[in-house]
Design a protein around this motif. Structure first.
Motif, mmCIF file in Angstrom:
data_model
loop_
_atom_site.group_PDB
_atom_site.id
_atom_site.type_symbol
_atom_site.label_atom_id
_atom_site.label_comp_id
_atom_site.label_asym_id
_atom_site.label_seq_id
_atom_site.Cartn_x
_atom_site.Cartn_y
_atom_site.Cartn_z
ATOM 1 N N SER A 237 46.197 35.679 35.601
ATOM 2 C CA SER A 237 45.780 35.183 36.909
ATOM 3 C C SER A 237 44.924 33.925 36.817
ATOM 4 O O SER A 237 44.803 33.198 37.796
ATOM 5 N N CYS A 238 44.307 33.668 35.677
ATOM 6 C CA CYS A 238 43.567 32.411 35.540
ATOM 7 C C CYS A 238 44.391 31.379 34.777
ATOM 8 O O CYS A 238 44.046 30.193 34.769
ATOM 9 N N ASN B 213 48.560 42.390 44.816
ATOM 10 C CA ASN B 213 48.513 41.008 44.357
ATOM 11 C C ASN B 213 49.159 40.834 42.993
ATOM 12 O O ASN B 213 49.624 39.736 42.671
ATOM 13 N N ASN C 156 41.525 28.755 40.748
ATOM 14 C CA ASN C 156 42.261 28.878 42.004
ATOM 15 C C ASN C 156 41.570 28.138 43.143
ATOM 16 O O ASN C 156 42.240 27.599 44.032
ATOM 17 N N ASP D 276 46.413 35.205 43.185
ATOM 18 C CA ASP D 276 45.588 35.300 41.979
ATOM 19 C C ASP D 276 44.106 35.317 42.323
ATOM 20 O O ASP D 276 43.304 35.978 41.650
ATOM 21 N N SER E 140 52.001 38.089 42.897
ATOM 22 C CA SER E 140 51.931 37.027 41.899
ATOM 23 C C SER E 140 53.232 36.913 41.115
ATOM 24 O O SER E 140 53.781 35.822 40.923
ATOM 25 N N GLY F 157 39.253 32.483 36.824
ATOM 26 C CA GLY F 157 40.238 32.608 37.893
ATOM 27 C C GLY F 157 39.724 32.077 39.220
ATOM 28 O O GLY F 157 40.453 31.400 39.958
ATOM 29 N N ASN G 130 47.683 30.833 35.548
ATOM 30 C CA ASN G 130 48.636 30.259 36.499
ATOM 31 C C ASN G 130 48.185 28.922 37.076
ATOM 32 O O ASN G 130 48.993 27.983 37.154
#
Length: 336
Positions: A302-303, A119, A53, A82, A123, A49, A305
């Motif tokens: 979250s990783c 978050n 990001n 994220d 998200s 992540g 996205n």
């Protein structure tokens, strides 16, 4: 055993994404391998992540790109949410490694848990907003490179999303605390109204954080695909239609598959709290061995996205290749 555990309110279910109280003692005491697995998954998700990001920040950060796309501004905010989300994972990894005994104190419990939840909401809200924007941009026949007025409205929309996420997090910020239970310090939610209020909290989380967004995202993308298939315009050529269809399918499926198991089991726990479902061996086993894995799966979103919204787009892949092979500054033109 059920009555004893219910009288405690909750023992060891801090592995929950929101560290909620549960009705049963689902500690991982008998499952050290499960705790090790969770810690490893958290570490991998955190590393992936952070890298993913940070890459998004870099690709979108070039001066030439800042006004090329409405969607890029939302992608940037999504990456920010994220990024903040995965920063909380080391704390939960330590918590898990210590058999869900929180070592960081009450203030950090409140801060880390609030950041995690805020978050998560942000998200989901940004994913939802992006689906609506993609449809509206195509439906109005506007290119993604819009007038300056749209940037003001986009910033207002992002401010509203952050505000809504903050408001949705208020119960967590107020009622999260470190409680001394069965000789352990647990970071969890403790409502004065007991299990009924906790059930309401979970129902709110399921509806606002999953059911409503899934409905909006699904409707938006179905309408987008119908428009691409029926409208006579450049974006409706077969190759473009196939690429957008594939992208939309992956977006919806990844969001649904990552979050659905966690919310489904949470709903089950709500039904148990409200005495609408029975506490039994199956419930115990699912919460002991399956639920922690669904939390890991939810975190993994979250990783995913950055991969979905950037690396799947050919413009980003092209510029990334140039960056890696030539060291050029990337320039992205969004045609999503």
């Amino acid at each position: 055993m059920a009555e004893d555990n219910q009288s405690l309110g909750s023992n060891r279910t801090a592995s929950d994404l929101f560290r909620q109280l549960e009705d049963v003692d689902v500690s991982a005491d008998g499952s050290p391998l499960l705790r090790v697995l969770i810690c490893c998954v958290y570490s991998v998700v955190c590393a992936a992540g952070l890298l993913g990001n940070l890459l998004v920040f870099f690709l979108l950060g070039a001066r030439q790109e800042r006004r090329t796309s409405r969607l890029d501004f939302f992608v940037l905010n999504l990456a920010l949410t994220d990024f903040q989300f995965v920063l909380t994972l080391p704390f939960w990894a330590v918590d898990t490694a210590r058999d869900f005994s929180w070592p960081f104190g009450d203030a950090m419990c409140k801060a880390v848990l609030s950041v995690t939840v805020m978050n998560m909401y942000a998200s989901v809200f940004f994913l939802t907003a992006m689906s609506v924007i993609r449809y509206l941009a195509l439906a109005s026949a506007l290119p993604h490179t819009c007038a300056r007025s749209s940037y003001f409205s986009d910033r207002c929309a992002c401010a509203v999303i952050w505000t809504l996420a903050t408001v949705a997090t208020l119960p967590t910020a107020v009622f999260s605390t470190v409680s001394h239970v069965s000789g352990e310090n647990l970071c969890l939610l403790k409502f004065p109204g007991g299990q009924d209020w906790l059930a309401v909290y979970h129902l709110h989380k399921i509806l606002v954080g999953f059911v409503v967004p899934v409905c909006v995202v699904s409707v938006s993308y179905v309408m987008l695909l119908r428009l691409i298939h029926t409208r006579s315009m450049k974006t409706s050529n077969p190759r473009r239609r196939s690429r957008v269809t594939k992208s939309v399918t992956i977006v919806v499926l990844s969001f649904f598959l990552c979050w659905m198991p966690n919310h489904a089991i949470t709903l089950w726990s709500v039904l148990v709290k409200l005495n609408a479902a029975n506490w039994d061996r199956t419930y115990y086993v699912v919460h002991t061995y399956v639920f922690p894995l669904t939390v890991c799966l939810a975190h993994a979103n979250s990783c995913l996205n950055p991969v979905i919204y950037c690396l799947m787009r050919p413009e980003f892949r092209t510029r990334l290749k140039r960056l890696l092979h030539r060291g050029d500054t990337p320039t992205v033109s969004d045609r999503a």
